[in-house]
Design a protein around this motif. Structure first.
Motif, PDB file in Angstrom:
ATOM      1  N   LEU A  33       0.827  -1.209   0.000  1.00  0.00           N
ATOM      2  CA  LEU A  33       0.000   0.000   0.000  1.00  0.00           C
ATOM      3  C   LEU A  33       0.865   1.264   0.000  1.00  0.00           C
ATOM      4  O   LEU A  33       0.529   2.259  -0.649  1.00  0.00           O
ATOM      5  N   GLU A  34       1.980   1.198   0.701  1.00  0.00           N
ATOM      6  CA  GLU A  34       2.919   2.318   0.722  1.00  0.00           C
ATOM      7  C   GLU A  34       3.508   2.539  -0.679  1.00  0.00           C
ATOM      8  O   GLU A  34       3.642   3.675  -1.141  1.00  0.00           O
ATOM      9  N   PHE A  35       3.844   1.436  -1.358  1.00  0.00           N
ATOM     10  CA  PHE A  35       4.335   1.538  -2.730  1.00  0.00           C
ATOM     11  C   PHE A  35       3.287   2.211  -3.628  1.00  0.00           C
ATOM     12  O   PHE A  35       3.595   3.096  -4.414  1.00  0.00           O
ATOM     13  N   GLU A  36       2.033   1.760  -3.511  1.00  0.00           N
ATOM     14  CA  GLU A  36       0.952   2.316  -4.322  1.00  0.00           C
ATOM     15  C   GLU A  36       0.812   3.819  -4.080  1.00  0.00           C
ATOM     16  O   GLU A  36       0.582   4.583  -5.008  1.00  0.00           O
ATOM     17  N   GLU A  37       0.962   4.240  -2.835  1.00  0.00           N
ATOM     18  CA  GLU A  37       0.878   5.665  -2.506  1.00  0.00           C
ATOM     19  C   GLU A  37       2.022   6.445  -3.144  1.00  0.00           C
ATOM     20  O   GLU A  37       1.821   7.551  -3.656  1.00  0.00           O
ATOM     21  N   LYS A  38       3.229   5.868  -3.112  1.00  0.00           N
ATOM     22  CA  LYS A  38       4.380   6.533  -3.740  1.00  0.00           C
ATOM     23  C   LYS A  38       4.161   6.685  -5.240  1.00  0.00           C
ATOM     24  O   LYS A  38       4.464   7.728  -5.815  1.00  0.00           O
ATOM     25  N   GLU A  39       3.641   5.638  -5.853  1.00  0.00           N
ATOM     26  CA  GLU A  39       3.387   5.693  -7.285  1.00  0.00           C
ATOM     27  C   GLU A  39       2.316   6.733  -7.607  1.00  0.00           C
ATOM     28  O   GLU A  39       2.452   7.513  -8.555  1.00  0.00           O
ATOM     29  N   GLU A  40       1.269   6.762  -6.809  1.00  0.00           N
ATOM     30  CA  GLU A  40       0.198   7.740  -6.995  1.00  0.00           C
ATOM     31  C   GLU A  40       0.722   9.165  -6.798  1.00  0.00           C
ATOM     32  O   GLU A  40       0.368  10.077  -7.559  1.00  0.00           O
ATOM     33  N   GLU A  41       1.561   9.361  -5.817  1.00  0.00           N
ATOM     34  CA  GLU A  41       2.147  10.678  -5.555  1.00  0.00           C
ATOM     35  C   GLU A  41       3.032  11.117  -6.727  1.00  0.00           C
ATOM     36  O   GLU A  41       3.006  12.279  -7.132  1.00  0.00           O
ATOM     37  N   LEU A  42       3.800  10.186  -7.266  1.00  0.00           N
ATOM     38  CA  LEU A  42       4.635  10.477  -8.431  1.00  0.00           C
ATOM     39  C   LEU A  42       3.768  10.907  -9.615  1.00  0.00           C
ATOM     40  O   LEU A  42       4.059  11.891 -10.289  1.00  0.00           O
ATOM     41  N   ASP A  43       2.683  10.176  -9.853  1.00  0.00           N
ATOM     42  CA  ASP A  43       1.766  10.509 -10.947  1.00  0.00           C
ATOM     43  C   ASP A  43       1.145  11.893 -10.748  1.00  0.00           C
ATOM     44  O   ASP A  43       1.089  12.699 -11.680  1.00  0.00           O
TER      45      ASP A  43
END
Length: 148
Positions: free
Chosen positions: A96-106
């Motif tokens: 979930l932390e990875f998904e948040e990082k990816e979403e933040e990058l986007d």
């Protein structure tokens, strides 16, 4: 001994050829993507000059995030049945932390790129990325279904 040397050379050449063929494929895909996006977004020369450095930096950062984060997580997830509930919970939190990082990058990228090109073209970019990905998958399937 000579046959071992010959075999080693043949294996090395095969691996090198495979690597360069793969790199050549990625370079071809990149070229197709540039052409497709430029056409779909109707980028002017000025827009293209502002767009591509930002987009390329984003792609590089996203690739690095996925390579270093998601691949490791997916490998760990293969053994999910062997984990205790606490270990599984920790791994889920990492995911979930990875998904948040990816979403933040986007989010950061789209906010930034909409300052380089118009909001309308940014929306077209989102659609073009998805369309290009679909076309690439379709071509891949078509190419590999003919080999079977």
């Amino acid at each position: 001994m000579n046959s071992l040397k010959n075999l080693t050379v043949i294996v090395f050449l095969f691996i090198t050829t495979a690597f360069y063929a793969q790199k050549k494929d990625w370079d071809k895909i990149k070229s197709l993507k540039v052409a497709y996006f430029t056409e779909q977004l109707e980028l002017t020369t000025t827009e293209a000059e502002a767009f591509w450095p930002v987009y390329n930096a984003y792609e590089k950062e996203r690739y690095s995030l996925r390579k270093n984060g998601l691949e490791k997580l997916k490998n760990k997830m293969k053994d999910a049945d062997t984990y205790s509930e606490k270990e599984a919970s920790n791994l889920l939190n990492d995911y979930l932390e990875f998904e948040e990082k990816e979403e933040e990058l986007d989010k950061k990228f789209y906010a930034n790129i909409s300052k380089k090109i118009t909001a309308k073209k940014t929306l077209k970019l989102i659609r073009a990325e998805e369309d290009f990905r679909r076309k690439l998958i379709r071509e891949y399937r078509k190419k590999h279904s003919n080999k079977k």
